[in-house]
Design a protein around this motif. Structure first.
Motif, PDB file in Angstrom:
ATOM      1  N   ASP A 109       7.537  35.585  73.622  1.00 20.51           N
ATOM      2  CA  ASP A 109       6.117  35.382  73.908  1.00 20.51           C
ATOM      3  C   ASP A 109       5.808  34.927  75.331  1.00 20.51           C
ATOM      4  OD1 ASP A 109       7.316  32.959  73.521  1.00 20.51           O
ATOM      5  OD2 ASP A 109       6.088  32.370  71.805  1.00 20.51           O
ATOM      6  N   HIS A 110       6.810  34.662  76.145  1.00 26.50           N
ATOM      7  CA  HIS A 110       6.551  34.245  77.528  1.00 26.50           C
ATOM      8  C   HIS A 110       7.422  35.070  78.479  1.00 26.50           C
ATOM      9  CE1 HIS A 110       4.160  30.925  76.066  1.00 26.50           C
ATOM     10  NE2 HIS A 110       5.182  30.491  75.330  1.00 26.50           N
ATOM     11  N   GLU A 119      12.294  37.407  80.594  1.00 23.79           N
ATOM     12  CA  GLU A 119      11.833  36.462  79.580  1.00 23.79           C
ATOM     13  C   GLU A 119      12.033  35.059  80.143  1.00 23.79           C
ATOM     14  OE1 GLU A 119      13.940  34.370  77.654  1.00 23.79           O
ATOM     15  OE2 GLU A 119      15.642  34.906  78.910  1.00 23.79           O
ATOM     16  N   ILE A 131       0.674  36.775  74.090  1.00 25.56           N
ATOM     17  CA  ILE A 131       1.842  36.427  74.889  1.00 25.56           C
ATOM     18  C   ILE A 131       1.359  36.152  76.311  1.00 25.56           C
ATOM     19  CG2 ILE A 131       3.369  37.835  73.469  1.00 25.56           C
ATOM     20  CD1 ILE A 131       3.370  39.929  75.672  1.00 25.56           C
TER      21      ILE A 131
END
Length: 363
Positions: free
Chosen positions: A141-142, A221, A258
């Motif tokens: 999500d990041h 990521e 995200i």
């Protein structure tokens, strides 16, 4: 007692290659990850080769050898084959026997080019990231995104007018004749390189010199700083934002939002709006130099924005390794497809260098 200086080696060796590599050597953990990824690509490899004819260099051994080329900064296939001839560690990692001959460098290059047809570099990267022990390291999500210039394998002297109106080469100048570019206006609309037509004239900023370049893009990521996607485009002012949308879109197909961190070059209203339509929160650095930013307090007031801005800079570590250690600062290939393949492969090599330590730390 002083030993004798005997210069004649033994005719036979009874020590297995496996025993010659120490148990804690970093390449052991890397080879385990690589072999598992290559096994998952069996069907992809089979589709590239004919069922009849003479056997070629196995693609698995080809890719392992290319990884060593990136790990040890070997600048050419000729030197790689020379190293493979006498280095037992290289033979062990690639998977060739002690008595097997190394391949001819031109045969190696020709077999390597076959892998371009199946987009094996991108599939190899995906196969490495899909392993359970690797997948648990990745944030879902990041993310952070950035681009870097890859200098083309072409000289500025090769840039000629597309209409053929350039001056003829000087007499007696040889293959590297003198050239004077002062006063000439050259642009990608009117000029192109005769060495690599895909390369584009580009400069990084005001006051910087113009070079023939491509732009390599990476998506990282944020949990451990691993590259989860990589691609390469022609060099132009919009390439970074277009590539970022292309790489983040598959990961935005989920119910919760995200985040995507990026530098000031991505602070454009169209780009920010596209991200929000994808349910991606744009953690983009604000560019307020003589203009208003597309990022306002709705985004910057949250603590996660500052965290993304700090972590996104780690992608420069990946680009630094790819360009210095893996030798991609100035590519030795011509054509966008070949340069893109090697850039993506180098991104995979960067992940593989870091994964053994990360896996050991997380158990």
């Amino acid at each position: 007692m002083r030993g004798g200086d005997n210069r004649t080696g033994e005719l036979f060796s009874y020590v297995d290659l496996e025993a010659r590599v120490r148990r804690d050597h970093p390449l052991r953990a890397i080879r385990t990850i690589v072999n598992e990824a290559l096994s998952s690509l069996e069907l992809e490899f089979a589709a590239l080769y004919s069922p009849i004819g003479r056997p070629s260099i196995p693609p698995e051994k080809l890719l392992r050898a290319m990884l060593l080329q990136a790990f040890y900064s070997i600048r050419s296939e000729r030197l790689l084959m020379e190293r493979l001839e006498y280095d037992l560690l290289f033979r062990w990692f690639v998977g060739i026997g002690l008595d097997d001959a190394a391949w001819n460098h031109s045969v190696f290059s020709k077999n390597r080019d076959r892998l371009l047809e199946g987009d094996i570099a991108a599939k190899f990267l995906a196969a490495v990231l899909a392993q359970p022990k690797v997948k648990k390291l990745l944030s879902s999500d990041h993310f952070s995104v950035d681009g870097t210039l890859i200098e083309a394998w072409a000289s500025m002297k090769s840039v000629k007018p597309k209409d053929g109106s350039g001056e003829p080469p000087a007499q007696g100048g040889g293959r590297n004749a003198e050239a004077n570019f002062h006063g000439q206006k050259r642009s990608n609309d009117t000029h192109a390189s005769t060495t690599d037509p895909d390369a584009r004239l580009y400069r990084k900023g005001k006051g910087k010199e113009t070079k023939l370049c491509f732009i390599g893009h990476g998506l990282m990521e944020n949990r451990h700083g691993l590259l989860v996607d990589a691609c390469l485009t022609l060099a132009d002012g919009h390439a970074e934002r277009v590539a970022a949308l292309h790489m983040i879109e598959p990961r935005a197909d989920r119910p919760t939002a995200i985040t995507l961190g990026a530098d000031k070059a991505y602070d454009a209203e169209d780009f920010v709006n596209e991200l929000r339509l994808m349910n991606v929160t744009p953690h983009v650095a604000q560019n307020t130099s003589g203009r208003s930013s597309a990022i306002d307090a709705r985004t910057t007031r949250h603590g996660g924005y500052a965290v993304s801005q700090r972590i996104r800079k780690r992608i420069e570590e990946a680009f630094g390794w790819i360009k210095t250690v893996a030798g991609q600062e100035k590519t030795s290939f011509r054509g966008r497809d070949r340069v893109a393949w090697t850039f993506t492969f180098a991104a995979t090599a960067y992940n593989l260098v870091r994964l053994p330590k990360l896996i050991a730390e997380t158990g």
